[in-house]
Design a protein around this motif. Structure first.
Motif, PDB file in Angstrom:
ATOM      1  N   PRO A  29       0.823  -1.213   0.000  1.00 19.46           N
ATOM      2  CA  PRO A  29       0.000   0.000   0.000  1.00 19.46           C
ATOM      3  C   PRO A  29       0.854   1.258   0.000  1.00 19.46           C
ATOM      4  O   PRO A  29       1.899   1.314   0.656  1.00 19.46           O
ATOM      5  N   VAL A  30       0.434   2.229  -0.763  1.00 19.91           N
ATOM      6  CA  VAL A  30       1.114   3.523  -0.842  1.00 19.91           C
ATOM      7  C   VAL A  30       0.109   4.596  -0.461  1.00 19.91           C
ATOM      8  O   VAL A  30      -0.936   4.731  -1.099  1.00 19.91           O
ATOM      9  N   ARG A  31       0.415   5.350   0.582  1.00 14.79           N
ATOM     10  CA  ARG A  31      -0.504   6.379   1.061  1.00 14.79           C
ATOM     11  C   ARG A  31       0.207   7.731   1.143  1.00 14.79           C
ATOM     12  O   ARG A  31       1.427   7.781   1.307  1.00 14.79           O
ATOM     13  N   GLY A  32      -0.571   8.783   1.066  1.00 12.50           N
ATOM     14  CA  GLY A  32      -0.001  10.122   1.122  1.00 12.50           C
ATOM     15  C   GLY A  32       0.217  10.668  -0.277  1.00 12.50           C
ATOM     16  O   GLY A  32       0.663   9.943  -1.169  1.00 12.50           O
ATOM     17  N   VAL A  33      -0.132  11.934  -0.467  1.00 10.92           N
ATOM     18  CA  VAL A  33      -0.078  12.531  -1.796  1.00 10.92           C
ATOM     19  C   VAL A  33       1.310  12.441  -2.413  1.00 10.92           C
ATOM     20  O   VAL A  33       1.474  12.088  -3.586  1.00 10.92           O
ATOM     21  N   ARG A  34       2.340  12.750  -1.632  1.00 13.23           N
ATOM     22  CA  ARG A  34       3.696  12.728  -2.170  1.00 13.23           C
ATOM     23  C   ARG A  34       4.110  11.331  -2.606  1.00 13.23           C
ATOM     24  O   ARG A  34       4.703  11.147  -3.675  1.00 13.23           O
ATOM     25  N   ARG A  35       3.814  10.336  -1.792  1.00 16.44           N
ATOM     26  CA  ARG A  35       4.210   8.971  -2.131  1.00 16.44           C
ATOM     27  C   ARG A  35       3.410   8.441  -3.309  1.00 16.44           C
ATOM     28  O   ARG A  35       3.950   7.744  -4.177  1.00 16.44           O
ATOM     29  N   VAL A  36       2.121   8.765  -3.345  1.00 10.94           N
ATOM     30  CA  VAL A  36       1.298   8.332  -4.481  1.00 10.94           C
ATOM     31  C   VAL A  36       1.795   8.993  -5.766  1.00 10.94           C
ATOM     32  O   VAL A  36       1.917   8.346  -6.809  1.00 10.94           O
ATOM     33  N   PRO A 130      -6.360   1.574  -6.894  1.00 11.14           N
ATOM     34  CA  PRO A 130      -6.665   2.466  -5.764  1.00 11.14           C
ATOM     35  C   PRO A 130      -7.107   1.670  -4.543  1.00 11.14           C
ATOM     36  O   PRO A 130      -7.814   0.665  -4.675  1.00 11.14           O
ATOM     37  N   LEU A 131      -6.706   2.114  -3.380  1.00 12.87           N
ATOM     38  CA  LEU A 131      -7.093   1.412  -2.157  1.00 12.87           C
ATOM     39  C   LEU A 131      -8.597   1.408  -1.961  1.00 12.87           C
ATOM     40  O   LEU A 131      -9.150   0.479  -1.374  1.00 12.87           O
ATOM     41  N   ASP A 132      -9.273   2.468  -2.467  1.00 10.18           N
ATOM     42  CA  ASP A 132     -10.735   2.487  -2.381  1.00 10.18           C
ATOM     43  C   ASP A 132     -11.373   2.070  -3.702  1.00 10.18           C
ATOM     44  O   ASP A 132     -12.583   2.218  -3.890  1.00 10.18           O
ATOM     45  N   LEU A 133     -10.562   1.575  -4.641  1.00  8.80           N
ATOM     46  CA  LEU A 133     -10.965   1.099  -5.970  1.00  8.80           C
ATOM     47  C   LEU A 133     -11.401   2.211  -6.915  1.00  8.80           C
ATOM     48  O   LEU A 133     -11.729   1.936  -8.067  1.00  8.80           O
ATOM     49  N   GLU A 134     -11.397   3.484  -6.465  1.00  9.03           N
ATOM     50  CA  GLU A 134     -11.868   4.570  -7.317  1.00  9.03           C
ATOM     51  C   GLU A 134     -10.858   5.685  -7.512  1.00  9.03           C
ATOM     52  O   GLU A 134     -10.624   6.125  -8.634  1.00  9.03           O
ATOM     53  N   LEU A 135     -10.266   6.169  -6.420  1.00  7.88           N
ATOM     54  CA  LEU A 135      -9.427   7.355  -6.498  1.00  7.88           C
ATOM     55  C   LEU A 135      -7.987   7.045  -6.114  1.00  7.88           C
ATOM     56  O   LEU A 135      -7.707   6.656  -4.978  1.00  7.88           O
TER      57      LEU A 135
END
Length: 236
Positions: A29-36, A130-135
């Protein structure tokens, strides 16, 4: 007896070696705007042969997603399509109005009634969901497990085989989508985005998105060249 003990020892050794492999997660999993953002840029830079996507541009509409992120994500995808030899995009039919000009993007695109989730697969070796499958903005799952990646490739192929070529469903080349004419006129009038959005009764975000659609329809990223291209096509 010694042979039996040796067999047990070998079996235990094999199990102990196999356990970490079996427990290894199929994705990171990749979270956070910078990491994404960094992950998307890395995917674009690593693309060499093939790019497969499920995409629904309408999922970001009305969401509090910063324009810089949307622009960066779009730039990464454009860079990936330019690097790949084979590009296959699948978009849902209800998003047709948001993909003006996609038929002129390198590669091929097809329409389906729906997509199961957003997806990016690069060279059949790495995938992003996407972790939420959408965004993608909310985080993504970076997948390198070959079994999972191949399963995603098969899901994409099944939708592709059932889809309809985008070129047969869009407005004929040379026609300006009616919802984009006010935007073109605002650009030609030299209005600032804020002024144009206010006059057209749109939010700043909606107006920026429409400008992006217009640029895609014109096949340019330059507002300066947009007027010349519109004139060449007889849209003025």
């Amino acid at each position: 007896m010694a042979e039996r003990v040796g067999s047990v020892t070998l079996a235990r050794s094999a199990v102990s070696r196999g356990a970490p492999e079996a427990q290894r997660p199929p994705g990171r999993p990749v979270r956070g705007v910078r990491r994404v953002s960094a992950a998307l840029a890395a995917l674009a830079a690593s693309t060499r042969h093939e790019l497969l996507t499920f995409d629904d541009p309408t999922t970001s509409a009305g969401r509090a997603i910063p324009e810089p992120f949307l622009e960066l994500a779009g730039a990464c995808m454009r860079a990936a399509t330019e690097r790949a030899c084979e590009v296959r995009r699948i978009v849902p039919r209800h998003a047709l109005s948001q993909v003006a000009g996609l038929e002129r993007v390198p590669g091929r695109a097809r329409l389906t009634d729906a997509i199961p989730f957003k997806l990016i697969v690069v060279d059949r070796t790495v995938a992003a969901v996407p972790l939420d499958l959408e965004l993608l903005y909310n985080g993504l799952l970076l997948i390198r497990d070959p079994v999972v990646v191949q399963a995603l490739v098969r899901a994409h192929r099944a939708s592709w085989d059932a889809g309809e070529e985008l070129t047969s469903a869009v407005a004929p080349t040379g026609e300006l989508p009616p919802q984009l004419r006010p935007v073109l006129e605002a650009l030609l009038a030299g209005l600032t985005d804020e002024t144009a959005a206010a006059r057209l009764g749109m939010s700043g975000r909606t107006y920026s998105r429409r400008v992006g659609e217009l640029m895609a329809a014109l096949g340019t990223t330059s507002r300066f060249r947009a007027g010349a291209e519109a004139a060449r096509r007889g849209w003025l």
